[in-house]
Scaffold this active site. Structure first.
Site, mmCIF file in Angstrom:
data_model
loop_
_atom_site.group_PDB
_atom_site.id
_atom_site.type_symbol
_atom_site.label_atom_id
_atom_site.label_comp_id
_atom_site.label_asym_id
_atom_site.label_seq_id
_atom_site.Cartn_x
_atom_site.Cartn_y
_atom_site.Cartn_z
ATOM 1 C CG ASP A 25 -12.648 106.050 23.219
ATOM 2 O OD1 ASP A 25 -13.344 106.936 23.830
ATOM 3 O OD2 ASP A 25 -13.189 105.514 21.955
ATOM 4 C CE LYS A 87 -15.990 111.689 26.242
ATOM 5 N NZ LYS A 87 -15.478 110.875 25.329
ATOM 6 C CD GLU A 186 -12.982 111.570 22.635
ATOM 7 O OE1 GLU A 186 -13.824 111.881 21.558
ATOM 8 O OE2 GLU A 186 -13.367 111.558 23.657
ATOM 9 C CG ASP A 208 -16.090 110.820 17.304
ATOM 10 O OD1 ASP A 208 -16.875 109.809 17.031
ATOM 11 O OD2 ASP A 208 -15.182 111.042 18.087
HETATM 12 P P1 ADP Z 1 -19.571 107.224 21.846
HETATM 13 O O1 ADP Z 1 -18.253 107.641 21.164
HETATM 14 O O2 ADP Z 1 -20.663 108.141 21.945
HETATM 15 O O3 ADP Z 1 -19.177 106.214 23.020
HETATM 16 P P2 ADP Z 1 -19.539 105.151 20.059
HETATM 17 O O4 ADP Z 1 -18.398 105.375 18.878
HETATM 18 O O5 ADP Z 1 -19.345 103.820 20.716
HETATM 19 O O6 ADP Z 1 -20.191 105.927 20.724
HETATM 20 O O7 ADP Z 1 -20.774 104.963 18.990
HETATM 21 C C1 ADP Z 1 -22.131 104.206 19.444
HETATM 22 C C2 ADP Z 1 -23.208 104.277 18.282
HETATM 23 O O8 ADP Z 1 -22.761 103.618 17.176
HETATM 24 C C3 ADP Z 1 -24.343 103.576 18.733
HETATM 25 O O9 ADP Z 1 -25.452 104.794 18.374
HETATM 26 C C4 ADP Z 1 -24.567 102.604 17.862
HETATM 27 O O10 ADP Z 1 -25.871 102.419 17.646
HETATM 28 C C5 ADP Z 1 -23.598 102.796 16.584
HETATM 29 N N1 ADP Z 1 -23.346 101.610 15.857
HETATM 30 C C6 ADP Z 1 -22.581 100.504 16.636
HETATM 31 N N2 ADP Z 1 -22.504 99.489 15.381
HETATM 32 C C7 ADP Z 1 -23.216 100.055 14.525
HETATM 33 C C8 ADP Z 1 -23.316 99.481 12.971
HETATM 34 N N3 ADP Z 1 -22.949 98.325 12.612
HETATM 35 N N4 ADP Z 1 -24.326 100.125 12.045
HETATM 36 C C9 ADP Z 1 -24.852 101.141 12.433
HETATM 37 N N5 ADP Z 1 -24.639 101.884 13.666
HETATM 38 C C10 ADP Z 1 -23.888 101.295 14.549
HETATM 39 MG MG MG Z 2 -16.244 108.088 20.749
#
Ligand code: ADP
Ligand code: MG
Length: 626
Positions: A25, A87, A186, A208
C-alpha cells in the site's frame, strides 16, 4: 475462492514451491508491506516493530536518503530536502504541479520532459524516484523478514488514478527493483481483505479517509466477480484537516494570534493530531501548550471535538452521494460498508458513516492495514501459490475513452465506468476515394466534441490500399489492461496493414479535473447532443457534396442530359448553401433532395462501371472465382 484468475504469462508454478510475494500500500501519508504466511495475510513490521512507514523521504548531501519516521521528524528542520505526500505528484505534469505546488514548500525545477523535479541537496529528484525510495525500503524489509528474494508485488493505487499516474507508479516499482504482478485499486484490495469475494453477491461501499485524501468507491460482487461501479472523492480532505481544526481551536482558546510562525504552526498541528488520536480512545484529553510567551493549559472533550470535525465529515458525504448516484443505487441498497484509512478510527466518522448508510460499517481489520492485506492476498494468488484458485478482480475506467470522428466529434469506444480489463473494437471506413492514410486521435472525456475532451494520443494508419470512399474496413481496437493502461490498435481488414500505440500521456488528470469533466458533461448534455446532430448532418452533407461533385466530373457529360445535370447542380448548390448554416432540418431536407435527384445517375454509373469491368474478360473467369 470464488474468483476467477487473470493468469499472467509464464506464471504457472509447481504446486509445492512457495513464492515470496507481497502486497504494498503506497500511501500518501503512510506505506505498508504485507504478505501471506501459513495461509494468513499480515503486514510486516520494521526492526522496531512499526508497521506503518511514513511516506516521507529526506535527501542528504553525501549519504543515502532517509525514509520514514526519521525523515518525518526532520521535516520541520529541513523542509526543502524532506519530501512528503509525493503520491500527489505522481504522473503529474509541470502545469499540474503549479496548482498543487503552491501549497508545497519544495523548489520545483522543470526537467527536459514534462515530469517536474524537486531540487534537493543531493540533486534534482522526480516523484517517481522519490516513490522508489519508499518502495526500496519496503522491499528490503520484506526480503530480510522473509529471508529470500521477492518474486513480485501487487501495488495498490487509488481507483481514480489515470494512465499517467498508474504508469508512474509502475516506473517507481521498476526503479526499486520490484516486479509488479499488477496494480490493484485500493478499494478492491480492501474488499478482498474482508473476504467479500467469498459471498455470492452484494454491493459494497468502501469509505477511505486517510491523512490528506478521501475516496469513496462502490463495488458490486456478482457471481464471483468484483466490479467497481463508481468512485468519487476529495483529494484535499483528510485527517490533516482534523489536526488543523483542533489546532485552530487551541489557538483561539490560548489566545495565540494568527501571527504564529511557520514552525509554531507545525508544532500546533502536531499537537492537534496527538489530541485527535487520543480522543479515539478517551472522552477527554488534557492539553498543555508551552509555546510563545505564555503557556496554556486546557482540555478538549469528545463532544467539542465532534463539533470541530463534523463539517469535515459533512464534506465526505457529498462525494458519497455522488458515487451512489453514479452507480445508480440508493444508500439502502448497499449490503456492507468497509472502512479504510487511519482517519476512520475517529469515532465520530464511524457514527456518521453508519447513519448515512444505515448500517454499522465493517471495521474489525485495522483500517491502516486493510489495503496492504488485500493486496498481499492478491499477490499470493498471482505468484501462483494458490494455483487451484481462481480470481478475477475487475476495476473501472474513470472517464470514457473515445476516438475523433469526422467533424470534430467523439465516438466513445469504451464508456466510463467500464470494468477492466476490457477490449472493444469499432469499424471505421475511409472518407475519400483513394484515401491511403487515416489519422487516429484517441481522446478521454464525456463531451460530444473533441475540443471539450482531453487528447491522449494521435497516430496514423498508413499504406491503406487505395479504394473508393467507404471501401476500406478499418477496425480500431481499444484495450485497457488489468493495470488500467490503454493501448490502441488500428488494422485495415482486407490488406492487414496495422498501426498501434500505447497511450502514455506525459501528465495526468487530477481527480478534481475528472470531476469537472464529468460535471461539464452533465451540464452540457443537451447542447452537446444538438451540436452533435448538427455536425453529423454537416458531415453527411460534405460527404454527399464531395461524391456528387466527383461523379459529375467523371461521368456527368457522358451519362446525363442537360436537364438532369441542371437539376443536380441546383440541388447541390442548395445543399452547399444550407450546410453553411445551422438549421438541422434544412440540411436534412437538402440531403434527401440531393439523394433523390442523383439516384438515377448513381444507378447508371454502376451499370457503366460493371460493363467496364467485364470488358475483355470471359464470364468463366468470374464464375470460377479466379
Ligand atoms: P494515507 O492513506 O493518506 O496514507 P492513512 O490511512 O495512513 O493515510 O491515515 C493517516 C491518518 O490517520 C492521519 O491523519 C492520522 O492522524 C489518522 N489516524 C491514525 N490513527 C488514528 C487514531 N487512532 N485516531 C484518529 N485518527 C488517526
Ligand atoms: Mg490510504
Amino acid at each position: 475462492m470464488a474468483l476467477l484468475q487473470i493468469s499472467e504469462p509464464g506464471q504457472s508454478t509447481s504446486p509445492h514451491e512457495h513464492r515470496l510475494a507481497v502486497g504494498i500500500d503506497l500511501g500518501t501519508t503512510n506505506s505498508l508491506v504485507a504478505t501471506v504466511r501459513s495461509g494468513s495475510a499480515d503486514t510486516l513490521p520494521d526492526a522496531t516493530g512499526e508497521h506503518l512507514l511514513p511516506s516521507v523521504v529526506r535527501y542528504l548531501t553525501d549519504a543515502e536518503p532517509v525514509v520514514g519516521r526519521a525523515a518525518l521528524e526532520a521535516a520541520a528542520s529541513d523542509p526543502l530536502n524532506t519530501i512528503a505526500s509525493v503520491k500527489r505528484l505522481m504522473g503529474r505534469g509541470v502545469a499540474d504541479i503549479r496548482h498543487i505546488g503552491e501549497t508545497l514548500p519544495y523548489e520545483f525545477v522543470a526537467g527536459e520532459s514534462q515530469m517536474p523535479r524537486i531540487h534537493t541537496v543531493s540533486g534534482d529528484r522526480s516523484p517517481v524516484e522519490i516513490s522508489a525510495e519508499i518502495l526500496k525500503v519496503l522491499k528490503q524489509r520484506a526480503e530480510s523478514t522473509l529471508g529470500g528474494e521477492l518474486t513480485g508485488a501487487v501495488i495498490t493505487v487509488p481507483a481514480y488514478f489515470d494512465d499517467a499516474q498508474r504508469q508512474a507508479t509502475k516506473d517507481a516499482a521498476r526503479l526499486a527493483g520490484l516486479h509488479v504482478f499488477r496494480l490493484l485499486n485500493e478499494p478492491t484490495a480492501a474488499a478482498v481483505a474482508y473476504g467479500l469475494d467469498q459471498k455470492p453477491e452484494g454491493i459494497y461501499a468502501i469509505y477511505d479517509l486517510g491523512g490528506g485524501t478521501f475516496d469513496i468507491s462502490i463495488l458490486r460482487l456478482n457471481r464471483g466477480v468484483f466490479e467497481v461501479m463508481s468512485t468519487a472523492g476529495d483529494s484535499a480532505l483528510g485527517g490533516d484537516d482534523m489536526d488543523h481544526a483542533v489546532a485552530n481551536w487551541m489557538m483561539q482558546e490560548a489566545g495565540i494570534s494568527g501571527s504564529a510562525g511557520r514552525g509554531e504552526l507545525r508544532a500546533l498541528a502536531r499537537e492537534g493530531r496527538r489530541v485527535k488520536e487520543a480522543l479515539t480512545d478517551s472522552d477527554v484529553v488534557n492539553i498543555e501548550l508551552n509555546q510563545g510567551d505564555r503557556p496554556w493549559r486546557g482540555e478538549l472533550n469528545v463532544d467539542a471535538f465532534n463539533r470541530l470535525v463534523d463539517p469535515l465529515i459533512d464534506r465526505t458525504l457529498v462525494p458519497c452521494k455522488r458515487a451512489l448516484r453514479d452507480a445508480g443505487i440508493k444508500a439502502d441498497e448497499i449490503d456492507g460498508v468497509v472502512l479504510v484509512g487511519g482517519s476512520t478510527r475517529v469515532r465520530r466518522v464511524r457514527e456518521r458513516v453508519e447513519s448515512f448508510f444505515g448500517k454499522p460499517p465493517l471495521a474489525n481489520i485495522d483500517p491502516d492495514r486493510v489495503v496492504a492485506i488485500g493486496a498481499a492476498l492478491q499477490a499470493d494468488v498471482l505468484a501462483g501459490n494458490k494455483s487451484e484458485d481462481e480470481m478475477l478482480l475487475l476495476d473501472i475506467t474513470p472517464l470514457s475513452l473515445g476516438i475523433e470522428i469526422m467533424g470534430g466529434m467523439t465516438e466513445k469506444i469504451i464508456p466510463r465506468n467500464s470494468t477492466i480489463p476490457i477490449a472493444k473494437a469499432q469499424d471505421f471506413t475511409t472518407f475519400k476515394d483513394g484515401q491511403t492514410a487515416m489519422s487516429i486521435h484517441v481522446v478521454q472525456g464525456e463531451r460530444e466534441m473533441v475540443d471539450d475532451c482531453r487528447s491522449l494520443a494521435r497516430f496514423e494508419l498508413r499504406d491503406i490500399p487505395p479504394m473508393a470512399a467507404g471501401g476500406a474496413r478499418i477496425r480500431v481496437t481499444y484495450q485497457v489492461d488489468a493495470d488500467g493502461l490503454l493501448s490502441v490498435n488500428a488494422r485495415e481488414q482486407t490488406s492487414g496493414v496495422e498501426a498501434h500505440v500505447e497511450v502514455k500521456p506525459s501528465y495526468g488528470l487530477t481527480d478534481n479535473e475528472i470531476e469537472t469533466m464529468l460535471k461539464d458533461s452533465f451540464a452540457h448534455a443537451r447542447e452537446d447532443m444538438d451540436a452533435r446532430n448538427l455536425r453529423e448532418q454537416q458531415v453527411d452533407a460534405d460527404r454527399l457534396i464531395e461524391s456528387v461533385t466527383a461523379a459529375l466530373a467523371a461521368d456527368g457529360e457522358e451519362l446525363l442530359d442537360d436537364a438532369e445535370r441542371t437539376a443536380i447542380l441546383a440541388a447541390l448548390a442548395n445543399l452547399e448553401a444550407v450546410r453553411q448554416g445551422s438549421d438541422l432540418q434544412a440540411i436534412k431536407q437538402a440531403i434527401s433532395a440531393t439523394d433523390a435527384v442523383t439516384q438515377d445517375f448513381a444507378a447508371r454509373r454502376m451499370d457503366a462501371g460493371m460493363r467496364k469491368a467485364l470488358t475483355g474478360h470471359t464470364l468463366d473467369e468470374f464464375t470460377s472465382g479466379k
